[in-house]
Design a protein around this motif. Sequence first.
Motif, PDB file in Angstrom:
ATOM      1  N   THR A 109      -3.541   9.423  -3.388  1.00 52.55           N
ATOM      2  CA  THR A 109      -4.972   9.703  -3.329  1.00 52.55           C
ATOM      3  C   THR A 109      -5.251  10.883  -2.398  1.00 52.55           C
ATOM      4  N   LYS A 110      -6.424  11.490  -2.559  1.00 48.54           N
ATOM      5  CA  LYS A 110      -6.836  12.570  -1.667  1.00 48.54           C
ATOM      6  C   LYS A 110      -7.024  12.053  -0.251  1.00 48.54           C
ATOM      7  N   GLU A 111      -7.470  10.787  -0.140  1.00 50.63           N
ATOM      8  CA  GLU A 111      -7.648  10.207   1.186  1.00 50.63           C
ATOM      9  C   GLU A 111      -6.313  10.114   1.918  1.00 50.63           C
ATOM     10  N   ASP A 112      -5.255   9.705   1.185  1.00 47.55           N
ATOM     11  CA  ASP A 112      -3.934   9.626   1.802  1.00 47.55           C
ATOM     12  C   ASP A 112      -3.442  11.012   2.217  1.00 47.55           C
ATOM     13  N   LYS A 114       0.846  -1.197   0.000  1.00 49.37           N
ATOM     14  CA  LYS A 114       0.000   0.000   0.000  1.00 49.37           C
ATOM     15  C   LYS A 114       0.882   1.248   0.000  1.00 49.37           C
ATOM     16  N   HIS A 158       1.241  12.433  -2.714  1.00 47.21           N
ATOM     17  CA  HIS A 158       0.402  11.291  -2.354  1.00 47.21           C
ATOM     18  C   HIS A 158      -0.291  10.708  -3.572  1.00 47.21           C
ATOM     19  N   LYS A 175      -4.056  15.162   8.737  1.00 47.53           N
ATOM     20  CA  LYS A 175      -4.618  14.971  10.081  1.00 47.53           C
ATOM     21  C   LYS A 175      -3.591  14.379  11.043  1.00 47.53           C
ATOM     22  N   GLU A 195      -5.279  13.616   3.060  1.00 54.65           N
ATOM     23  CA  GLU A 195      -6.012  14.061   4.252  1.00 54.65           C
ATOM     24  C   GLU A 195      -5.561  13.309   5.489  1.00 54.65           C
ATOM     25  N   THR A 196      -5.260  12.035   5.339  1.00 51.32           N
ATOM     26  CA  THR A 196      -4.724  11.263   6.468  1.00 51.32           C
ATOM     27  C   THR A 196      -3.412  11.862   6.956  1.00 51.32           C
TER      28      THR A 196
END
Length: 293
Positions: free
Chosen positions: A265-268, A239, A263, A274, A270-271
């Motif tokens: 992805t956008k999810e990565d 991953k 990154h 945060k 944002e992770t």
Amino acid sequence: MNEPFTFRNSRVLSATPEQIHRAFQNRDILAGWWGPEGFSSVIHEFDFSPRGILKMDMRGPDGTIYPNIYRFESIGRERIVFVHPEAPHSFTAEILLEPLDGKTKLTRSQTFDDPDEFEKVSSFIPACNEQLLDRLSLQLACHFPGELDLVFSRIIDAPAEKVFRAWTDPEMIVKWFTPPPWKTVSAELDVRPGGRMFLMMQGPDGVLMPNAGVYLEVVPSRRLVSTDAYTEGWIPSPKPFVTIDLNFEDLGGQTKYIAIARHWTKEDLETHRKMGFHTGWSTATDQLETLIK
């Protein structure tokens, strides 16, 4: 333009023509990239308009001050023209901006009035202009990051060689890399393209967290790129999360330090945000600077 006395450099930049215009319009951004590698600039007068004047002092890596004055002749969405009217380095520069689906092909032409002066500077001007485009690219990345990028920048009060060593010496990196209450307990660094990078971090509860990857690019004291997309031997990781692009520019004993976290992805992204990307990198860089001093 008089082609026989012209230097030309081109680059595809990850920015729109409008963003490149803003890199000209904003005096703070402009001062961060105008000039070759290792130069810093102090702007005294600035008017980004036709017939407007840019007056600045450029400070070389050895501390020498070079006063410069430029006059903007033409400013359009896809073309900027300015002149440096003072001898012996009198020239006209044309910047062409060709939109390319969210990016821009920038072509910079620099035409000298005096053929003798053109010959005199031909041994170093093309390389200096490439360095200028390198610096512009980094400033654009800092001020207009891509949608999957996080950026951290700092002027560190230490030479680039020492900052680079803090990233590549296993005995040093364990002393500063992780913000408290976390700590780095071990490091294995094979600093070469394809070489393994492995850091073992430990949380306040004693839980260990491995951080593994490989180096993609290594330019001593200038650039260090690594990613967790691969393990050693170019084996894909299960991953991938981030590629870290570190840039070090020596400013005569200080270092312009820029880190870009790219990154998938956008999810990565944002992770990572945060997790405290900016505060964490700021604290770690404080520790790095203290260690060097």
